[in-house]
Write a protein that holds these residues in place. Structure first.
Motif, PDB file in Angstrom:
ATOM      1  N   THR A 177      15.686  59.250 -14.082  1.00  0.00           N
ATOM      2  CA  THR A 177      16.968  58.668 -14.459  1.00  0.00           C
ATOM      3  C   THR A 177      17.860  59.805 -14.931  1.00  0.00           C
ATOM      4  O   THR A 177      17.579  60.440 -15.953  1.00  0.00           O
ATOM      5  CB  THR A 177      16.802  57.625 -15.572  1.00  0.00           C
ATOM      6  N   TYR A 179      21.897  61.514 -15.550  1.00  0.00           N
ATOM      7  CA  TYR A 179      23.247  61.143 -15.958  1.00  0.00           C
ATOM      8  C   TYR A 179      24.223  62.236 -15.521  1.00  0.00           C
ATOM      9  O   TYR A 179      24.097  63.398 -15.910  1.00  0.00           O
ATOM     10  CB  TYR A 179      23.306  60.937 -17.468  1.00  0.00           C
ATOM     11  N   LEU A 188      29.790  58.879 -18.267  1.00  0.00           N
ATOM     12  CA  LEU A 188      28.576  59.219 -17.543  1.00  0.00           C
ATOM     13  C   LEU A 188      28.227  58.131 -16.537  1.00  0.00           C
ATOM     14  O   LEU A 188      28.427  56.934 -16.794  1.00  0.00           O
ATOM     15  CB  LEU A 188      27.405  59.405 -18.508  1.00  0.00           C
ATOM     16  N   ARG A 190      24.953  56.709 -14.392  1.00  0.00           N
ATOM     17  CA  ARG A 190      23.487  56.718 -14.328  1.00  0.00           C
ATOM     18  C   ARG A 190      23.038  56.646 -12.874  1.00  0.00           C
ATOM     19  O   ARG A 190      23.417  55.737 -12.137  1.00  0.00           O
ATOM     20  CB  ARG A 190      22.915  55.538 -15.108  1.00  0.00           C
ATOM     21  N   SER A 263      25.142  64.705 -20.590  1.00  0.00           N
ATOM     22  CA  SER A 263      24.526  64.657 -19.261  1.00  0.00           C
ATOM     23  C   SER A 263      23.141  65.273 -19.327  1.00  0.00           C
ATOM     24  O   SER A 263      22.166  64.728 -18.768  1.00  0.00           O
ATOM     25  CB  SER A 263      25.400  65.421 -18.262  1.00  0.00           C
ATOM     26  N   ASP A 266      20.876  63.146 -22.419  1.00  0.00           N
ATOM     27  CA  ASP A 266      20.431  61.804 -22.046  1.00  0.00           C
ATOM     28  C   ASP A 266      19.437  61.825 -20.889  1.00  0.00           C
ATOM     29  O   ASP A 266      18.512  61.004 -20.836  1.00  0.00           O
ATOM     30  CB  ASP A 266      21.630  60.924 -21.686  1.00  0.00           C
ATOM     31  N   SER A 267      19.601  62.767 -19.955  1.00  0.00           N
ATOM     32  CA  SER A 267      18.656  62.865 -18.831  1.00  0.00           C
ATOM     33  C   SER A 267      17.277  63.293 -19.311  1.00  0.00           C
ATOM     34  O   SER A 267      16.259  62.730 -18.900  1.00  0.00           O
ATOM     35  CB  SER A 267      19.186  63.855 -17.789  1.00  0.00           C
ATOM     36  N   GLU A 270      15.189  60.770 -21.466  1.00  0.00           N
ATOM     37  CA  GLU A 270      14.562  59.651 -20.740  1.00  0.00           C
ATOM     38  C   GLU A 270      13.040  59.833 -20.686  1.00  0.00           C
ATOM     39  O   GLU A 270      12.303  58.879 -20.483  1.00  0.00           O
ATOM     40  CB  GLU A 270      15.117  59.558 -19.319  1.00  0.00           C
ATOM     41  N   LEU A 303      23.754  56.807 -25.317  1.00  0.00           N
ATOM     42  CA  LEU A 303      24.179  56.215 -24.045  1.00  0.00           C
ATOM     43  C   LEU A 303      25.548  55.562 -24.128  1.00  0.00           C
ATOM     44  O   LEU A 303      25.950  54.855 -23.204  1.00  0.00           O
ATOM     45  CB  LEU A 303      23.136  55.198 -23.577  1.00  0.00           C
ATOM     46  N   VAL A 306      27.874  56.110 -21.119  1.00  0.00           N
ATOM     47  CA  VAL A 306      27.541  55.594 -19.789  1.00  0.00           C
ATOM     48  C   VAL A 306      28.473  54.436 -19.455  1.00  0.00           C
ATOM     49  O   VAL A 306      28.514  53.425 -20.160  1.00  0.00           O
ATOM     50  CB  VAL A 306      26.076  55.135 -19.729  1.00  0.00           C
ATOM     51  N   ASP A 309      26.903  52.616 -13.048  1.00  0.00           N
ATOM     52  CA  ASP A 309      25.687  53.058 -12.370  1.00  0.00           C
ATOM     53  C   ASP A 309      26.026  53.665 -11.019  1.00  0.00           C
ATOM     54  O   ASP A 309      26.991  53.261 -10.352  1.00  0.00           O
ATOM     55  CB  ASP A 309      24.726  51.884 -12.173  1.00  0.00           C
TER      56      ASP A 309
END
Length: 329
Positions: A177, A179, A188, A190, A263, A266-267, A270, A303, A306, A309
């Motif tokens: 996953t 971002y 962002l 996803r 970016s 958050d990536s 995960e 998040l 975000v 998607d």
């Protein structure tokens, strides 16, 4: 979702399995003596090793010998001494199969991303000694702490995520996953990537490589400046240290600074193994990114940025697919 050509995948798997040799439990050791010396590579971005024939045989003498060797320069420029000249092991204690190494205060000045590699190389060296079950590191007589201020404690080879070996053993797959920046640069997007990759690549390095390659979704763009190169990425006790080159400081004001930082954060968060992320530029963290976001901070998942998607895509790392796969990319 794009589908990979099954014939190409089978050919790729066969190629890697045919060329790979299982390293086994002795993967860090010389075939001749059972020992190796661990260094950092010329760029000081990963751990490397070369066969070593020790002069000593008993545990205490081996400890002293390895301490001496780790303080010496290599005769090969491709193998760099683990720590700087001003860093010294002042003393050690060995009791109940545990080794306690006491470094001087200068150890604390080693840049955070590089320190994790130094720590790993020291532990890999010492854990080869048969009677040692664990290594503890002290700095200026205080226990070494991680990026979150928590004592690192007893270390073994299993404490380190990255495998310093270069052997390619197999092909793995993962659902990532990631971002990326939105088209407008103020949020962002996803994106889920189903990735086939070399088994000797750590998952956090894979994530950074995919972020640097950019998104596949039409409604997203790369958040990280395209001149950026990854120097190293390491994980210890839930803290991930990402070391980028100075291309990261290239300014693209179309993308908000917090979008760029999160970016990456958050990536990586995960992953269940990562709680916080610190970003360094050429090992330096005393930088305020765009005069707003301190790189001295350890960032947690957020998040809130975000806004939409992207696509679900299927990809193969560039070095594995070149000349072999047609993925439609």
């Amino acid at each position: 979702m794009k589908r990979l050509n099954i014939t190409a995948i089978l050919f790729l798997v066969f190629l890697f399995l045919f060329s790979g040799i299982a390293a086994g439990c002795g993967k860090y050791k010389s075939e001749n003596t059972g020992y190796a010396l661990f260094y950092l590579n010329k760029q000081r971005e990963k751990i490397v090793s070369k066969p070593y024939d020790p002069e000593s045989t008993d545990t205490d003498a081996l400890i002293k010998e390895y301490i001496a060797r780790m303080s010496e320069d290599s005769d090969d420029v491709e193998y760099q001494k683990i720590f700087p000249d001003n860093v010294k092991i002042a003393r050690y204690e060995y009791t109940d199969h545990q080794l306690y190494l006491y470094f001087n205060k200068a150890y604390g000045d080693i840049p955070a991303p590089e320190e994790v590699l130094c720590r790993g190389a020291v532990v890999h060296n010492m854990m080869q000694i048969h009677d040692i079950d664990g290594v503890s590191i002290y700095v200026d007589n205080l226990p070494l702490t991680d990026a979150n201020g928590v004592e690192v404690g007893i270390l073994t080879n299993d404490s380190f995520v990255e495998n310093p070996g270069e052997q390619i053993n197999n092909i793995q797959e993962a659902n990532l996953t990631l971002y990326f920046a939105s088209a407008t640069g103020d949020g962002l997007v996803r994106e889920t990537q189903h990735v086939y990759y070399s088994g000797n690549t750590s998952i956090e390095k894979l994530i950074m490589e995919r972020l640097l390659d950019g998104p596949k979704s039409s409604n997203a763009r790369s958040a990280i400046p395209d001149t950026t190169q990854l120097v190293s990425v390491s994980v210890m006790n839930g803290a991930c240290l990402v070391n980028l080159d100075d291309g990261f400081l290239t300014q693209n004001f179309e993308i908000k600074e917090d979008v760029i930082i999160y970016s990456i954060v958050d990536s990586l968060t995960e992953l269940d193994t990562i709680n916080t992320v610190q970003i360094a530029v050429n090992g330096k963290t005393d930088i305020t990114y765009r005069d707003k976001m301190s790189l001295g901070e350890y960032y947690k998942k957020n998040l809130d940025l975000v806004i939409e998607d992207g696509d679900d895509v299927e990809v193969v790392q560039k070095q594995e697919k070149e000349g072999l796969l047609d993925t439609g990319e």
